[in-house]
Enzyme design. Structure first.
Site, PDB file in Angstrom:
ATOM      1  N   ALA A  68       0.867  -1.175   0.000  1.00 36.28           N
ATOM      2  CA  ALA A  68       0.000   0.000   0.000  1.00 36.28           C
ATOM      3  C   ALA A  68       0.906   1.228   0.000  1.00 36.28           C
ATOM      4  CB  ALA A  68      -0.864  -0.022   1.246  1.00 36.28           C
ATOM      5  N   GLY A 126       0.452  -5.036   0.575  1.00 37.10           N
ATOM      6  CA  GLY A 126      -0.727  -4.921  -0.279  1.00 37.10           C
ATOM      7  C   GLY A 126      -0.479  -5.454  -1.682  1.00 37.10           C
ATOM      8  N   GLU A 156      -1.023  -9.018  -1.460  1.00 32.15           N
ATOM      9  CA  GLU A 156      -2.455  -9.236  -1.225  1.00 32.15           C
ATOM     10  C   GLU A 156      -3.253  -9.107  -2.522  1.00 32.15           C
ATOM     11  OE1 GLU A 156      -2.316  -6.390   2.136  1.00 32.15           O
ATOM     12  OE2 GLU A 156      -3.449  -7.919   3.221  1.00 32.15           O
ATOM     13  N   GLU A 208       4.175  -5.948   6.804  1.00 32.63           N
ATOM     14  CA  GLU A 208       3.422  -4.917   7.533  1.00 32.63           C
ATOM     15  C   GLU A 208       3.837  -4.811   8.990  1.00 32.63           C
ATOM     16  OE1 GLU A 208       2.178  -6.902   5.278  1.00 32.63           O
ATOM     17  OE2 GLU A 208       0.676  -5.895   4.051  1.00 32.63           O
TER      18      GLU A 208
HETATM   19  C1  3H9 Z   1       0.658  -2.358   3.362  1.00 35.92           C
HETATM   20  O1  3H9 Z   1       0.843  -2.807   2.277  1.00 35.92           O
HETATM   21  C2  3H9 Z   1      -0.677  -2.399   4.055  1.00 35.92           C
HETATM   22  C3  3H9 Z   1      -1.656  -3.344   3.431  1.00 35.92           C
HETATM   23  O2  3H9 Z   1      -1.514  -4.644   3.983  1.00 35.92           O
HETATM   24  C4  3H9 Z   1      -3.080  -2.967   3.741  1.00 35.92           C
HETATM   25  C5  3H9 Z   1      -3.614  -1.751   3.116  1.00 35.92           C
HETATM   26  C6  3H9 Z   1      -5.077  -1.548   3.404  1.00 35.92           C
HETATM   27  N1  3H9 Z   1       4.747   3.440   0.136  1.00 35.92           N
HETATM   28  O3  3H9 Z   1      13.468   1.476   0.034  1.00 35.92           O
HETATM   29  P1  3H9 Z   1      13.826   2.248  -1.181  1.00 35.92           P
HETATM   30  C7  3H9 Z   1       9.466   4.693  -1.469  1.00 35.92           C
HETATM   31  S1  3H9 Z   1       1.892  -1.551   4.205  1.00 35.92           S
HETATM   32  C8  3H9 Z   1       5.234   4.614  -0.237  1.00 35.92           C
HETATM   33  O4  3H9 Z   1      14.889   3.259  -1.072  1.00 35.92           O
HETATM   34  P2  3H9 Z   1      14.825  -0.161  -2.412  1.00 35.92           P
HETATM   35  C9  3H9 Z   1      10.601   5.060  -0.544  1.00 35.92           C
HETATM   36  O5  3H9 Z   1      10.183   5.971   0.441  1.00 35.92           O
HETATM   37  C10 3H9 Z   1       3.294  -1.571   3.087  1.00 35.92           C
HETATM   38  N2  3H9 Z   1       6.508   4.815  -0.620  1.00 35.92           N
HETATM   39  O6  3H9 Z   1      14.162   1.282  -2.423  1.00 35.92           O
HETATM   40  C11 3H9 Z   1      11.590   5.650  -1.519  1.00 35.92           C
HETATM   41  O7  3H9 Z   1      11.123   6.951  -1.835  1.00 35.92           O
HETATM   42  P3  3H9 Z   1      12.130   8.128  -2.252  1.00 35.92           P
HETATM   43  C12 3H9 Z   1       3.948  -2.884   3.002  1.00 35.92           C
HETATM   44  C13 3H9 Z   1       7.313   3.761  -0.618  1.00 35.92           C
HETATM   45  O8  3H9 Z   1      14.963  -0.560  -3.817  1.00 35.92           O
HETATM   46  C14 3H9 Z   1      11.418   4.768  -2.750  1.00 35.92           C
HETATM   47  O9  3H9 Z   1      10.117   4.191  -2.623  1.00 35.92           O
HETATM   48  N3  3H9 Z   1       5.110  -2.779   2.178  1.00 35.92           N
HETATM   49  C15 3H9 Z   1       6.870   2.488  -0.229  1.00 35.92           C
HETATM   50  O10 3H9 Z   1      16.002  -0.181  -1.519  1.00 35.92           O
HETATM   51  C16 3H9 Z   1      12.431   3.681  -2.886  1.00 35.92           C
HETATM   52  O11 3H9 Z   1      12.483   2.925  -1.677  1.00 35.92           O
HETATM   53  C17 3H9 Z   1       6.329  -2.497   2.690  1.00 35.92           C
HETATM   54  O12 3H9 Z   1       6.495  -2.375   3.873  1.00 35.92           O
HETATM   55  C18 3H9 Z   1       5.519   2.352   0.160  1.00 35.92           C
HETATM   56  N4  3H9 Z   1       4.987   1.150   0.529  1.00 35.92           N
HETATM   57  O13 3H9 Z   1      13.746  -1.103  -1.698  1.00 35.92           O
HETATM   58  C19 3H9 Z   1       7.457  -2.387   1.701  1.00 35.92           C
HETATM   59  N5  3H9 Z   1       7.898   1.625  -0.314  1.00 35.92           N
HETATM   60  O14 3H9 Z   1      12.791   7.640  -3.493  1.00 35.92           O
HETATM   61  C20 3H9 Z   1       8.256  -1.148   1.983  1.00 35.92           C
HETATM   62  C21 3H9 Z   1       8.955   2.319  -0.760  1.00 35.92           C
HETATM   63  O15 3H9 Z   1      11.240   9.291  -2.429  1.00 35.92           O
HETATM   64  N6  3H9 Z   1       9.273  -0.913   1.011  1.00 35.92           N
HETATM   65  N7  3H9 Z   1       8.610   3.623  -0.947  1.00 35.92           N
HETATM   66  O16 3H9 Z   1      13.068   8.242  -1.090  1.00 35.92           O
HETATM   67  C22 3H9 Z   1      10.446  -1.601   0.969  1.00 35.92           C
HETATM   68  O17 3H9 Z   1      10.682  -2.531   1.718  1.00 35.92           O
HETATM   69  C23 3H9 Z   1      11.481  -1.152  -0.020  1.00 35.92           C
HETATM   70  O18 3H9 Z   1      11.174   0.170  -0.381  1.00 35.92           O
HETATM   71  C24 3H9 Z   1      11.558  -1.999  -1.315  1.00 35.92           C
HETATM   72  C25 3H9 Z   1      12.527  -1.323  -2.317  1.00 35.92           C
HETATM   73  C26 3H9 Z   1      12.084  -3.402  -0.956  1.00 35.92           C
HETATM   74  C27 3H9 Z   1      10.210  -2.128  -1.979  1.00 35.92           C
END
Ligand code: 3H9
Length: 650
Positions: A61, A100, A103, A123
């Protein structure tokens, strides 16, 4: 278009393009609903492939939307709608299908993935639980125990493991689009699989599930989200899908507004934005790293660099010291092999890329050299002079000093602007934090080179100005001092440690000192004795312990008595503390755990404010990132400065 539909004969491709990580923001959710309507209405379409542009499938999400009022269509409803499609949807995964994102894939009839893809529900690391049906559908697909492991750890699984678990239906080699099209054509005429929501949870061993839940609860140490994940999995095993989805929604909404989740989201974004405001410089290409000093720290730094694919040359004073340093590095790498974090091939490559020498000349081709020798200014100067004589003119020189003035160290070389500080934390190949210490006049290219090294090592790299202890050790010195005052005033070490553990630290300050050894800081205090301000309060209890040879765990006695690894309160230490208070005329007054921790937090925050005012840290968030990643501050509390800004209580 954030979501586009392209038909290719009987197969429709629905593609999400929402850089950087295809987060399921409003435009994606709305786009998916439109794509669903369009593909359902198109009689020629027999199957739908859902895939993503860019580096990854939907990574979750959009966490940035969590602070705003929710905008329909909500993700749980989108997933339900996809699940109800008359035509089979195939989620074609690459990169990281997380939260998400996974999901959404669970709402599709099939899931296929490239071999490198990873899938997870992280999450819990944001203080949440999967809120778009993940807690209900995953247990029905892979069984409740495997689902609980995935959700409670937050760790992704690779495609091969996902296939074993039944989380995906196929691993596809080659071009994903073409392979997914072939898969779609194969299944287009088959009956759609039974909806996950309509399935029963597969048979499982209730005893094993309960043991896992007990272990997760024991590890949670005050965190709410692991408990919620456990509750949701139990619901999934006991309730029908509709009821379990409603229960999941209620838990998700409660956690989203929980201060713990706000804190974890704060740290998540703080870590990703740290250092972005550094003055623009160009990182010099670095492949060959020099490390001077083969002690624990030097060996850890060398191992970290080898594990990240660098060539490393370690310098020590003589052949014997080179051999000892070499052995330390080999031991660290061997540990990685044993734990399975290094493959045989990677291990062999690391050993091949590593050399040691007692000649500085071996660093002639190094791009960046990190010094990790004794914390004496004259020793540092000698090392930097020797380096200056042999390294390339453009090579960056870094010191791993924990508290000496980096600008002073830089004076030993002809071009001081090429000197920076890279303050690693022990064990350097494991600890995430790296302080990038920038002395006045540092060349922005040298700074950018240090930042690039940190990124390649997988560290959270926090820029810091020069002061005694930089950001982290300066704050720790301040609260350690406050803790010493408290034990002289009436608290006991075990009470302080207990208060810190209760707050969420993995250990208290006195236990930590015993683990690190009391002798090094004792030696430092003796060196500083002549320059100490006599008007400043000084607590000499640690000195008295050291005079008795109580150097901590390694001598079996320190602040505590050790029987193996178990610490016991030592009545002799209690007596020594009480005698010290009496000698100074202090009437001891006992303190509650909250009062102790409140005092520690006040001191951390006051020192943090001073650090900001002096420009040592660029942002309050940077201080939080340091304390969380290097000093055991509980992540789910967001850091001392976040707590201050929220007016949060213990
Ligand atoms: C969820 O899904 C809830 C649902 O179950 C229910 C909903 C109802 N949102 O980490 P990076 C941005 S909760 C917004 O440096 P990498 C990050 O801020 C979510 N922004 O890259 C950065 O921005 P900027 C569950 C996000 O290649 C840019 O993307 N998911 C999100 O080292 C690059 O990020 C997670 O917890 C986000 N969800 O790693 C996954 N994710 O360039 C969280 C990233 O402006 N994310 N950004 O600084 C990660 O683990 C890593 O970002 C990922 C990429 C592995 C995807």
């Amino acid at each position: 278009m954030t979501v586009s539909v392209h038909t290719d004969g009987p197969v429709a491709f629905v593609e999400i393009d929402n850089p950087p990580v295809n987060a399921a923001s409003f435009a994606v959710r709305a786009g998916l609903m439109e794509a669903l309507a369009q593909t359902e209405a198109d009689a020629a379409v027999r199957a739908v492939v859902l895939l993503c542009a860019g580096r990854t499938f939907v990574a979750g999400a959009d966490v940035r939307e969590f602070g705003k009022p929710p905008a329909a269509p909500l993700l749980p409803d989108v997933v339900l709608a996809l699940e109800g499609a008359r035509k089979p949807w195939i989620a074609a995964l690459h990169g990281t299908a997380l939260g998400g994102g996974l999901e959404i894939a669970l709402g599709c009839a099939y899931r296929v993935a490239v071999p490198e893809a990873k899938m997870g529900l992280p999450e819990v690391t944001l203080g949440l639980l999967p809120g778009a049906g993940g807690t209900v559908r995953l247990p029905r697909l892979v069984g409740p125990v495997a689902a609980l492991n995935i959700m409670a750890s937050g760790k992704p699984v690779g495609a091969a493991r996902a296939l074993e678990l039944g989380l995906i239906d196929a691993v596809l080699e080659g071009d994903l689009r073409a392979a997914a099209r072939a898969f779609a054509l194969d299944i287009a005429e088959a009956d759609k699989p039974v909806l996950l929501n309509a399935r029963d949870v597969p048979a499982f061993d209730a005893e094993v599930l309960h043991q896992r839940i007990a272990a997760i609860r024991a590890k949670a140490r005050g965190q709410n989200s692991p408990e919620a994940v456990c509750e949701a999995v139990v619901n999934a095993t006991r309730m029908g899908a509709e009821e379990a989805l409603a229960a999941e929604r209620a838990l998700f909404l409660r956690l989203k507004d929980d201060p713990q989740s706000r804190a974890l989201r704060h740290i998540f974004f703080a870590e990703r934005s740290v250092g972005k405001s550094l003055a623009a410089g160009e990182a010099l290409p670095s492949e060959h790293i020099g490390v001077v000093g083969g002690g624990t720290m030097g060996a850890g730094i060398a191992a970290a660099a080898l594990l990240a694919g660098f060539c490393v040359t370690m310098i020590e004073r003589n052949a014997e010291a080179v051999a000892a340093g070499h052995a330390r590095v080999v031991e660290v790498l061997g540990g990685g092999l044993k734990r399975g974090v290094l493959t045989e091939d990677a291990h062999a490559r690391c050993l091949e890329a590593f050399s040691g020498s007692d000649e500085y000349g071996a660093l002639a081709s190094a791009d960046l050299v990190i010094e990790a020798v004794f914390e004496y200014m004259d020793v540092k100067h000698a090392v930097f002079k020797a380096l200056d004589a042999v390294v390339k003119p453009e090579a960056v020189l870094a010191t791993n000093t924990s508290y000496l003035d980096v600008g002073m160290i830089a004076k030993a070389v002809r071009k001081p602007s090429r000197v920076i500080g890279l303050h690693f934390f022990s064990p350097a190949h494991i600890m995430k934090l790296l302080e990038l210490v920038i002395p006045p006049g540092a060349d922005p290219d040298a700074v950018a080179t240090g930042a690039a090294l940190g990124k390649r090592l997988g560290k959270v790299t926090v820029p810091s100005g020069v002061c005694d202890g930089f950001i982290g050790n300066r704050i720790m010195s301040a609260y350690r001092r406050a803790c010493e005052y408290m034990i002289e005033d009436g608290a006991l070490p075990a009470e302080v440690d207990q208060a810190m553990r209760g707050f969420g630290f993995p250990m208290g300050i006195f236990e930590m000192q015993d683990l690190a050894g009391l002798d090094i800081s004792w030696a430092m205090r003796k060196r500083q004795a002549a320059t100490r301000d006599p008007a400043q309060r000084y607590v000499d209890i640690a000195d008295q312990l050291c005079e008795q040879g109580r150097f901590g765990r390694k001598t079996g006695r320190g602040w505590y008595l050790y029987d193996g690894k178990t610490a016991q309160v030592d009545p002799e230490v209690t007596a020594l503390i009480e005698a010290t208070s009496a000698r100074k005329g202090i009437t001891r007054v006992s303190m509650s755990g909250d009062a102790i921790m409140g005092r520690i937090l006040d001191v951390m925050q006051a020192e943090g404010r001073a650090i900001l005012a002096e420009g040592i840290a660029a942002r309050a968030e940077d201080i939080d990132v340091v304390m969380v990643n290097g000093y055991g501050f509980p992540r789910w509390r967001g850091g001392p400065m976040f707590m201050a800004s929220e007016g949060a209580e213990i």
